[in-house]
Design a protein around this motif. Structure first.
Motif, PDB file in Angstrom:
ATOM      1  N   ARG A 455       0.857  -1.183   0.000  1.00  0.00           N
ATOM      2  CA  ARG A 455       0.000   0.000   0.000  1.00  0.00           C
ATOM      3  C   ARG A 455       0.890   1.229   0.000  1.00  0.00           C
ATOM      4  NH1 ARG A 455      -0.777   1.657   5.712  1.00  0.00           N
ATOM      5  NH2 ARG A 455      -0.266  -0.067   7.118  1.00  0.00           N
ATOM      6  N   SER A 456       0.296   2.375  -0.269  1.00  0.00           N
ATOM      7  CA  SER A 456       1.096   3.591  -0.348  1.00  0.00           C
ATOM      8  C   SER A 456       1.709   3.906   1.011  1.00  0.00           C
ATOM      9  CB  SER A 456       0.242   4.761  -0.837  1.00  0.00           C
ATOM     10  OG  SER A 456      -0.818   5.020   0.054  1.00  0.00           O
ATOM     11  N   ARG A 457       2.881   4.475   0.985  1.00  0.00           N
ATOM     12  CA  ARG A 457       3.551   4.843   2.210  1.00  0.00           C
ATOM     13  C   ARG A 457       3.000   6.160   2.749  1.00  0.00           C
ATOM     14  NH1 ARG A 457       9.882   3.831   1.166  1.00  0.00           N
ATOM     15  NH2 ARG A 457       9.907   4.420   3.373  1.00  0.00           N
ATOM     16  N   TRP A 472      -6.713  -1.025   3.480  1.00  0.00           N
ATOM     17  CA  TRP A 472      -5.723  -1.033   2.407  1.00  0.00           C
ATOM     18  C   TRP A 472      -6.179  -1.808   1.174  1.00  0.00           C
ATOM     19  CZ3 TRP A 472      -3.080  -5.027   0.014  1.00  0.00           C
ATOM     20  CH2 TRP A 472      -3.095  -6.277   0.630  1.00  0.00           C
ATOM     21  N   GLU A 475      -7.481   0.481  -1.459  1.00  0.00           N
ATOM     22  CA  GLU A 475      -6.639   1.612  -1.814  1.00  0.00           C
ATOM     23  C   GLU A 475      -6.456   1.723  -3.325  1.00  0.00           C
ATOM     24  OE1 GLU A 475      -2.136   3.065  -0.682  1.00  0.00           O
ATOM     25  OE2 GLU A 475      -3.445   2.267   0.877  1.00  0.00           O
ATOM     26  N   GLN A 477      -4.960   1.745  -6.701  1.00  0.00           N
ATOM     27  CA  GLN A 477      -3.755   1.056  -7.166  1.00  0.00           C
ATOM     28  C   GLN A 477      -2.928   1.885  -8.146  1.00  0.00           C
ATOM     29  OE1 GLN A 477      -2.725  -2.087  -5.803  1.00  0.00           O
ATOM     30  NE2 GLN A 477      -4.280  -1.234  -4.425  1.00  0.00           N
ATOM     31  N   PHE A 479      -0.968   3.980  -7.364  1.00  0.00           N
ATOM     32  CA  PHE A 479       0.341   4.257  -6.749  1.00  0.00           C
ATOM     33  C   PHE A 479       1.436   3.314  -7.254  1.00  0.00           C
ATOM     34  CE2 PHE A 479      -0.766   0.796  -3.950  1.00  0.00           C
ATOM     35  CZ  PHE A 479       0.412   0.337  -3.403  1.00  0.00           C
TER      36      PHE A 479
END
Length: 643
Positions: A455-457, A472, A475, A477, A479
């Motif tokens: 997942r994104s940081r 997550w 979330e 995608q 990214f």
């Protein structure tokens, strides 16, 4: 005008004094009658209000230590209803945790059970052995063996003994017990249903842990869930209470990367003090340890009515409810096995108002619907005899259209299976590739030293206050859209709605230059570039199904073997069940990658017998090829419903 009216009244009184007195008398009697009626109505309302308040069910809490057959005593909270006219049933929840499912909030204030509390139940919350204030030794997912081994105890015997005590010591119970719970408490409800006390009449295992090697919590298809396995095992076993690992930083992506090989966990941090972690290390394959822990080995036919509950975006136990419903359905001759699936993360349906998960909007309060129309109706019928008992086999929320649907079978049998093939130039279609070129493939380089984040940081601690762990799976995608180690294919915009309901299965034909590999497959709903219905979702890449598969287990989970470098192998990856409408104008996308860090540990990509004992020099880059030709045609199987 007021002054003029006053003059008219005065003149009338002077001219006809007796008539004026008569009118005043009539008015006075009318006002007196109206006032008397108003007072009477007010008094009746006040009396009704007082009577209603006197009949409102309130709860008194008791805390006791209930003895088990071996003398160990378990801490138990009991909420007993007051002002009930007749005996009421018992609802039991057992848990290892200090709060969740432990009655720290009175039941009449808890949205999860409040609707049932208003009409009267005895609520019982109990900590299992060795956790919180209960005596004994805690064993993670304690194997159920009492049915095979005499004079032993497990969670089924502890439940039996608890019910026996409650029936004898809690006044005004009607002799019927139900059990429910979420996650670990859901597994405890499942265990109880396998060897039930005669008074246990119905259970609802919710987000229950299923097989912990094949698809829940600690492993998915043999791939180890690093961040969750590390943090959860420490939290449950470092102390008797819930204890969080003291990470020195907020974003844990780099921390887990610096951790290095899994062998460093014991050497640097746990020092063999966490039994579950030691079990991970000692049992890297699907051996008898994992098989005996799996409910597949000790649960068969539903012996009492059982309602499985799960979420399509459950980040912890997405497989348990689906797996156990399907397994028990094979033996269900008395129609006691049911399932409910919703648009939720792990246990989200306990909350007050659930209309959103991440950025996805559900269109209604799905938690309230579940609590009132499904859960309450279930226990009211089996424990109180209320309702007609005509429960659908499956109650399943349909994402995309945001509607609750019912089905006679789950998954529905009338779906038509269509194969969605990857094509050249990043395309997807329902037509099989015709090229005979064996070199028709897409390739990427997987480097375990630079893994794809799942997942994104920042990647926060799993259970920290601001963690995005719960959401997550929904979330965006985008990214990872342009990463060279993520392969992507998509369809053109759909010219009509596409409803997909049932099991999603990916069939990969792939090769690697390494001797082991992980394959992560994601099915994604891509929103239009400009979505007039949901402007903030324009271009959003919503993951509706996903899973990982560890290549060494392609032939057997019990006997792994290396992959021959360069050889095309077939991999079948179960992406679990969905009920989703890909709407007109949306696109379908498939992404494949080989790292998903740190929720999945880094595969060294060089085969070692036990990944938990891998060394730093075992980690290597590998070139992965995903094939798309007539002989090796990679596709995702979609069960499509007729409109």
């Amino acid at each position: 005008m007021q002054e003029s009216s006053h003059i008219k009244a005065t003149n009338s009184m002077k001219s006809h004094p007796q008539l004026f007195i008569m009118k005043q008398t009539v008015i006075s009697h009318f006002l007196l009658h109206k006032f008397t009626s108003l007072c009477l109505a007010t008094m009746i309302a006040l009396l009704a209000s007082c009577q209603s308040r006197s009949q409102t069910i309130t709860y008194v809490k008791e805390e006791v230590m209930i003895p088990m057959r071996d003398g160990v005593k378990l801490f138990t909270r009991i909420y007993i209803p007051q002002n009930v006219k007749e005996p009421v049933p018992i609802l039991l929840m057992r848990s290892p945790y200090s709060s969740w499912n432990m009655g720290t909030v009175p039941p009449d204030e808890d949205p999860y059970v409040r609707d049932m509390a208003k009409e009267g139940y005895i609520f019982v919350y109990q900590n299992i052995r060795g956790k919180q204030r209960s005596e004994g030794k805690f064993v993670m997912q304690r194997p159920v063996i009492a049915n095979r081994v005499a004079d032993t105890v497990d969670e089924s015997t502890d439940t039996y003994d608890t019910i026996e005590w409650l029936l004898k010591h809690v006044k005004n119970n009607n002799g019927k017990v139900g059990q429910l719970g979420i996650s670990y408490p859901g597994w405890l409800a499942l265990v109880s249903s396998g060897y039930p006390h005669p008074a246990l009449k119905a259970v609802s295992p919710q987000a229950e842990m299923g097989d912990l090697f094949l698809g829940d919590d600690f492993h998915h298809n043999g791939a180890f869930r690093l961040s969750y396995g590390f943090e959860y095992s420490f939290e449950e076993e470092a102390a008797k209470g819930d204890t969080s690992f003291p990470f020195p930083q907020y974003d844990l992506y780099d921390w887990y990367l610096r951790l290095g090989p899994l062998s460093n966990v014991n050497e640097q941090y746990f020092h063999h003090r966490i039994p579950t972690w030691d079990a991970f290390v000692q049992h890297p394959d699907y051996d008898s340890f994992w098989q005996h822990q799996s409910p597949l080995s000790y649960i068969d036919t539903p012996r009492i009515p059982t309602l499985h509950v799960g979420g399509f975006w459950d980040q912890e136990d997405i497989n348990g409810p689906q797996l156990m419903y399907s397994h028990m359905e094979k033996y269900d001759v008395h129609h006691d096995n049911f399932i409910c699936l919703g648009p939720w993360y792990h246990g989200q349906w306990v909350n007050e108002d659930v209309e959103q998960i991440g950025n996805y909007h559900m269109g209604s309060n799905t938690a309230a619907y579940f609590q009132q129309q499904i859960q309450k109706a279930w226990f009211d019928y089996w424990l109180k005899g209320k309702g007609n008992g005509h429960f659908p086999e499956a109650i399943v929320f349909q994402t995309g259209s945001n509607q609750w649907k019912t089905y006679d079978t789950w998954p529905p049998r009338n779906a038509i299976h269509r194969q969605l093939f990857i094509q050249a130039n990043g395309q997807l279609s329902f037509h099989k590739p015709q090229t005979q070129d064996s070199l028709a493939f897409d390739a990427y380089i997987s480097d375990p030293r630079h893994p794809v984040p799942y997942r994104s940081r920042p990647i926060e601690k799993t259970y920290s206050p601001h963690s995005r762990w719960r959401t997550w799976l929904t979330e965006d995608q985008r990214f990872v859209d342009h990463r060279p180690d993520v392969a992507t294919w998509e369809t053109p915009p759909l010219d009509s709605n596409l409803t997909v309901t049932g099991d999603i299965v990916a069939h990969l034909f792939a090769s690697t230059t390494g001797t082991d590999a992980d394959w992560v497959v994601k099915l994604i709903d891509v929103y239009p570039d400009l979505d007039s219905l949901h402007p903030t979702m324009s271009g959003y890449e919503l993951m509706v199904a996903s899973e990982v598969f560890r290549g060494r287990f392609r032939k057997s989970f019990t006997q792994p073997e290396p992959i021959q470098p360069g050889k095309v192998e077939a991999y079948v990856v179960d992406l679990h069940q969905i009920n989703h409408v890909f709407r007109k104008g949306h696109r379908l996308m498939v992404q494949i990658q080989s790292t998903w860090f740190p929720v999945i540990d880094r595969n060294p990509q060089r085969y070692v017998p036990n990944i938990f004992e891998a060394k730093e020099n075992d980690f290597q880059t590998a070139t992965q090829r995903i094939y798309r030709n007539a002989r090796y045609a990679t596709y995702v199987d979609l069960p499509v419903m007729k409109e």
